[in-house]
Design an enzyme around this catalytic site. Structure first.
Site, PDB file in Angstrom:
ATOM      1  N   ARG A  33     -18.950   4.988 -10.954  1.00 57.16           N
ATOM      2  CA  ARG A  33     -18.177   4.922  -9.711  1.00 57.16           C
ATOM      3  C   ARG A  33     -19.012   4.546  -8.488  1.00 57.16           C
ATOM      4  O   ARG A  33     -18.464   4.322  -7.399  1.00 57.16           O
ATOM      5  CB  ARG A  33     -17.547   6.287  -9.473  1.00 57.16           C
ATOM      6  N   TYR A  62     -23.949   8.848  -3.458  1.00 57.60           N
ATOM      7  CA  TYR A  62     -24.109   8.602  -2.058  1.00 57.60           C
ATOM      8  C   TYR A  62     -24.873   9.753  -1.423  1.00 57.60           C
ATOM      9  O   TYR A  62     -25.188  10.718  -2.096  1.00 57.60           O
ATOM     10  CB  TYR A  62     -22.726   8.457  -1.372  1.00 57.60           C
ATOM     11  N   TYR A  95     -31.201  19.479  -5.839  1.00 55.10           N
ATOM     12  CA  TYR A  95     -30.582  20.353  -6.853  1.00 55.10           C
ATOM     13  C   TYR A  95     -31.188  19.999  -8.200  1.00 55.10           C
ATOM     14  O   TYR A  95     -31.303  18.814  -8.530  1.00 55.10           O
ATOM     15  CB  TYR A  95     -29.045  20.239  -6.879  1.00 55.10           C
ATOM     16  N   GLU A 113     -30.239   7.291  -3.155  1.00 52.45           N
ATOM     17  CA  GLU A 113     -28.794   7.525  -2.984  1.00 52.45           C
ATOM     18  C   GLU A 113     -28.340   6.770  -1.738  1.00 52.45           C
ATOM     19  O   GLU A 113     -28.583   7.207  -0.615  1.00 52.45           O
ATOM     20  CB  GLU A 113     -28.496   9.014  -2.825  1.00 52.45           C
TER      21      GLU A 113
HETATM   22  O1  0X9 Z   1     -27.217  13.924 -10.146  1.00 52.90           O
HETATM   23  C1  0X9 Z   1     -27.669  12.775 -10.283  1.00 52.90           C
HETATM   24  O2  0X9 Z   1     -27.776  12.211 -11.364  1.00 52.90           O
HETATM   25  C2  0X9 Z   1     -28.126  12.011  -9.038  1.00 52.90           C
HETATM   26  N1  0X9 Z   1     -27.161  12.144  -7.977  1.00 52.90           N
HETATM   27  S1  0X9 Z   1     -25.675  11.439  -8.112  1.00 52.90           S
HETATM   28  O3  0X9 Z   1     -24.864  11.937  -7.012  1.00 52.90           O
HETATM   29  N2  0X9 Z   1     -25.812   9.875  -7.897  1.00 52.90           N
HETATM   30  O4  0X9 Z   1     -25.143  11.721  -9.395  1.00 52.90           O
HETATM   31  C3  0X9 Z   1     -29.458  12.549  -8.564  1.00 52.90           C
HETATM   32  C4  0X9 Z   1     -30.544  12.453  -9.598  1.00 52.90           C
HETATM   33  C5  0X9 Z   1     -31.871  12.897  -9.096  1.00 52.90           C
HETATM   34  N3  0X9 Z   1     -32.867  12.938 -10.130  1.00 52.90           N
HETATM   35  C6  0X9 Z   1     -32.964  13.943 -11.046  1.00 52.90           C
HETATM   36  N4  0X9 Z   1     -32.307  15.053 -10.907  1.00 52.90           N
HETATM   37  N5  0X9 Z   1     -33.815  13.763 -12.017  1.00 52.90           N
HETATM   38 ZN    ZN Z   2     -25.484   8.592  -9.399  1.00 57.51          ZN
END
Ligand code: 0X9
Ligand code: ZN
Length: 433
Positions: A180, A307, A357, A380
């Site tokens: 998305r 984002y 997170y 992002e």
């Molecule tokens: O959660 C994710 O995969 C990423 N954010 S999103 O909103 N685009 O889904 C952040 C990923 C950051 N990297 C790791 N957590 N390894």
């Molecule tokens: Zn993502």
């Protein structure tokens, strides 16, 4: 007569079911919640209980950012009540689904007008564009066949180099692992466009090779284009054998500290299912293979997402500690953010992904932890409009982000290019003397 009545009823109910799915999000509310205390951030976790069927579009662990939740109409009173008991600030956007862009969206006039890098395109149109670039600029652009996606879409890596035999450091950019996040493939395509067509981009190509994979998850991407009800799909489209559920979160599927944090083990979870095993998805295998085949020269990896306007670096699987060399990662990210800001864009929030997170199995951690890529990031893109970033704003933000990539290139060139080895040596000598 009875047969006819049954037939008509049948048709009406099929039509209703069709409409129900198409309208799925119409009456959902988008609730943006702004925690200001640690206790409130902790409390928000309770909303994640699957019983309430909430979809988290963005999670926040810090205080200057929102947690964004998509709430089914019958759960709105529950969430509002929860928010009030926790004394949280919030904004509520009703009827969120009505804002979603509708379905297959290539009006005829677009076809006549040709390809614009400031529009959202189908996977096929993107493929045709990169084919075209490689035919028109064979001295600069080559395509490498990677194989096919789960549903059989042919995937190609774009390699841009003004001196392919020089053994230059490689910058590898991918986009669209999350279906998305349309602005991410748009940015990848824009990068190809600028690097190839802008005469001034020769500077970015000097001493550096660029490898770009514009859509990692084409099946998911195309699925988000088929109807408004599917516009917010995130995962791949592989079928789970036991349950009638589809897809794996590609960014939880990489084989480093797989599934240790921030994942779901439920194949029917629409957001963070890590898959049955690491690299279960053919699409993540392709990215892994690119990284492994080029591990020696790969010096920067950026995975484009949206984002929130974050630029995050390893570790993503934990927020408890940082890699030894975190300062280098942090410094470069801040210079990139400054460059974007100088070009009129919003600065990035720079921190480790796990402090934002914790979520394991991301491509950034794999690149850094297994392949040994010295600079690895998740970017992002954009803030505001959630995943539905308006097409009309692309011509403003994509060039701003490009300035960030120029900063990346400058660093990689001066730190790793064989061309600049002499200069580096002179600098260290000066430092010693
Ligand atoms: O959660 C994710 O995969 C990423 N954010 S999103 O909103 N685009 O889904 C952040 C990923 C950051 N990297 C790791 N957590 N390894
Ligand atoms: Zn993502």
């Amino acid at each position: 007569m009875a047969v006819w009545i049954a037939f008509v009823f049948g048709l009406v109910s099929i039509w209703q079911v069709g409409c129900k799915t198409e309208d799925k999000y119409d009456d959902y509310a988008l609730i943006k919640i702004y925690p200001t205390r640690t206790q409130q951030v902790e409390a928000l976790r309770r909303l994640e209980d699957p019983e309430h069927r909430l979809e988290f579009l963005k999670k926040s662990r810090s205080f200057n950012d929102s947690t964004d939740v998509l709430v089914p109409p019958d759960e709105i009173p529950y969430v509002e009540n929860f928010i009030k008991t926790q004394y949280l600030d919030y904004d509520l956007k009703p009827n969120y689904g009505r804002l979603l862009e509708s379905a297959e969206r290539t009006p005829k006039r677009r076809i006549l007008r040709g390809f614009s890098v400031f529009e959202y395109h189908s996977f096929q149109a993107i493929q045709e564009y990169i084919e075209n670039m490689s035919k028109r600029h064979p001295d600069l652009v080559t395509l490498q066949n990677l194989g096919t996606s789960y549903q059989g879409r042919r995937m190609k890596l774009v390699k841009i180099s003004s001196d392919p035999d020089a053994g230059n450091p490689i910058i590898f950019i991918d986009a669209g692992i999350h279906a998305r996040e349309w602005v991410a493939p748009a940015m990848a395509v824009y990068l190809v466009h600028r690097l190839v067509n802008d005469p001034e981009a020769r500077q970015e190509l000097d001493g550096v090779d660029w490898y770009i994979l514009p859509v990692v998850n084409p099946d998911g991407y195309e699925y988000t284009r088929t109807s408004r009800a599917h516009r917010l799909w995130r995962k791949t489209r592989s079928k789970n054998n036991l349950l009638n559920c589809f897809g794996v979160d590609g960014n939880r599927n990489y084989g480093f500290k797989w599934a240790v944090s921030g994942v779901s083990s439920n194949p029917c979870d629409t957001e963070t299912y890590a898959g049955p095993k690491p690299f279960s998805e053919v699409e993540t295998q392709m990215v892994r293979n690119i990284m492994m085949e080029n591990s020696k020269r790969l010096k920067l990896y950026v995975s484009l997402h949206s984002y929130g306007q974050y630029l995050v670096y390893p570790w993503g699987y934990t927020g408890d500690f940082l890699p030894k060399e975190w300062k280098k990662l942090d410094n470069l990210a801040r210079s990139v953010s400054d460059a974007v800001q100088k070009a009129g864009g919003k600065p990035f929030r720079v921190l480790s992904a796990g402090k934002w997170y914790p979520a394991a199995g991301g491509s950034d951690d794999f690149a850094y932890g297994v392949i040994g890529v010295p600079y690895s990031y998740t970017m992002e893109l954009t803030d505001g409009y959630e995943f539905i970033y308006p097409e009309r704003l692309l011509r403003i933000v994509l060039p701003q982000f490009y300035e960030g990539f120029r900063t990346f290139a400058e660093q990689i060139k001066t730190e790793f290019s064989p061309k600049y080895a002499g200069q580096r040596l002179r600098m260290t000598r000066e430092e010693i003397s």
